[in-house]
Write an enzyme that holds these catalytic residues in place. Structure first.
Site, PDB file in Angstrom:
ATOM      1  N   ASP A  14      44.422   4.084  12.227  1.00 46.97           N
ATOM      2  CA  ASP A  14      43.355   4.549  11.358  1.00 46.97           C
ATOM      3  C   ASP A  14      42.836   5.849  11.977  1.00 46.97           C
ATOM      4  OD1 ASP A  14      41.188   4.490   9.424  1.00 46.97           O
ATOM      5  OD2 ASP A  14      39.918   3.815  11.077  1.00 46.97           O
ATOM      6  N   ASP A  16      39.261   7.803  11.369  1.00 44.78           N
ATOM      7  CA  ASP A  16      37.865   7.823  11.794  1.00 44.78           C
ATOM      8  C   ASP A  16      37.494   6.558  12.568  1.00 44.78           C
ATOM      9  OD1 ASP A  16      36.467  10.135   9.858  1.00 44.78           O
ATOM     10  OD2 ASP A  16      38.223   9.176   8.998  1.00 44.78           O
ATOM     11  N   ASP A 173      39.574   0.129  13.162  1.00 45.68           N
ATOM     12  CA  ASP A 173      38.248  -0.333  13.582  1.00 45.68           C
ATOM     13  C   ASP A 173      37.444  -0.931  12.436  1.00 45.68           C
ATOM     14  OD1 ASP A 173      37.937   2.271  12.361  1.00 45.68           O
ATOM     15  OD2 ASP A 173      35.903   2.323  13.187  1.00 45.68           O
TER      16      ASP A 173
END
Length: 224
Positions: A14, A16, A173
Site C-alpha cells: 500500500d 500512504d 496499514d
C-alpha cells in the site's frame, strides 16, 4: 518469528501509511481549508488516524462534513485541489523503508505499489519520490474499475509483474488492505506503523502477520 510461505516471489505495498508518510500534507490541506474559513488549525495528531479514509476522512476532521452533506462534493474537490498543490511538500518515504526496498532489489525480489489513491495524485507523487524508477507495478485507485477492498487492483499488479497472485505478499496499514489481499489469494501483512484508522484493532483484521516496523518484513521473507 515464523516466516511467510517459501514460494513468495514478490511484494506489493500500500502507499500512504505503509510505504510513504503522506499524512503531513493531507493534514496540511485540511488545515488550509480551516484557515480559509477563519478557523484555527487542528493538531496533526487529530488528522493522522483518518488519512486512510482519504478526502472523506480529512473533511470529517477538518470541517465535520460527511458525504451526506449537500456541500460535500464541492468541498471534496476543494480539498483535493489544495492537496494536489502541496502533496509533495512534506511527504516522504518512511526512513525505515529505504533499506527494505534496497534489500528486495539486491535479492532480485520485485515489488510494486497498490493504492486507493487516484492516479492523478499517485503517479506524480511516486515520480517525485523516485519510486517509479524501482517499482515493478504501480496501480492506483482508478487504474481498474474497482478499488480495495476489491481484489482486482492487486490482481492487476500481479499481472503487470508477471507473477501469480498467490506468490505475492501484500503489505498495508488498513483493514481494506488485508481484505483485498486475502480476496486476491495473497499472503497479507498488516503494518502497525501506519495510520490504522478508527475501526477494529489491527490484530483483529485477519492478516497472516502483523509487524511493528518495516524491517520485520525482511525477517518474514528470510532476507534479513
Amino acid at each position: 518469528m515464523t516466516g511467510l510461505r517459501e514460494d513468495i516471489r514478490a511484494v506489493l505495498f500500500d502507499l500512504d501509511g505503509t510505504l510513504i508518510d503522506s499524512a503531513p500534507d493531507l493534514a496540511g490541506a485540511g488545515n488550509d481549508m480551516r484557515k480559509a474559513r477563519g478557523l484555527p488549525p487542528l493538531p496533526y495528531e487529530t488528522f493522522r488516524p483518518m488519512v486512510g479514509a482519504g478526502a472523506r476522512g480529512m473533511l470529517g476532521i477538518a470541517l465535520q462534513i460527511t458525504p451526506e452533506d449537500p456541500d460535500f462534493i464541492a468541498l471534496r474537490e476543494e480539498f483535493l485541489s489544495r492537496y494536489e498543490a502541496r502533496m509533495s511538500q512534506e511527504t516522504h518515504v518512511f526512513e525505515a523503508m529505504h533499506p527494505v526496498l534496497a534489500t528486495l532489489q539486491a535479492h532480485g525480489v520485485p515489488w510494486g505499489i497498490v493504492t486507493n489513491k487516484a492516479e492523478r495524485f499517485t503517479l506524480p507523487l511516486v515520480r517525485t519520490l523516485t519510486l517509479d524508477e524501482r517499482a515493478a507495478a504501480i496501480v492506483g485507485g482508478d487504474t481498474t474499475p474497482h478499488s480495495k477492498p476489491h481484489p482486482e487492483p492487486l490482481l492487476e499488479a500481479a499481472r503487470r509483474m508477471g507473477i501469480a497472485a498467490d506468490a505475492c505478499v501484500y503489505v498495508g496499514d488498513d483493514l481494506r488492505d488485508v481484505q483485498a489481499g486475502r480476496a486476491a489469494g495473497m499472503a497479507t501483512v498488516a503494518a502497525a506503523w501506519g495510520y490504522l484508522g478508527q475501526g477494529d484493532p489491527i490484530g483483529a483484521w485477519g492478516a497472516d502477520h502483523v509487524i511493528e516496523s518495516p524491517g520485520e518484513l525482511l525477517n518474514l521473507l528470510r532476507l534479513a
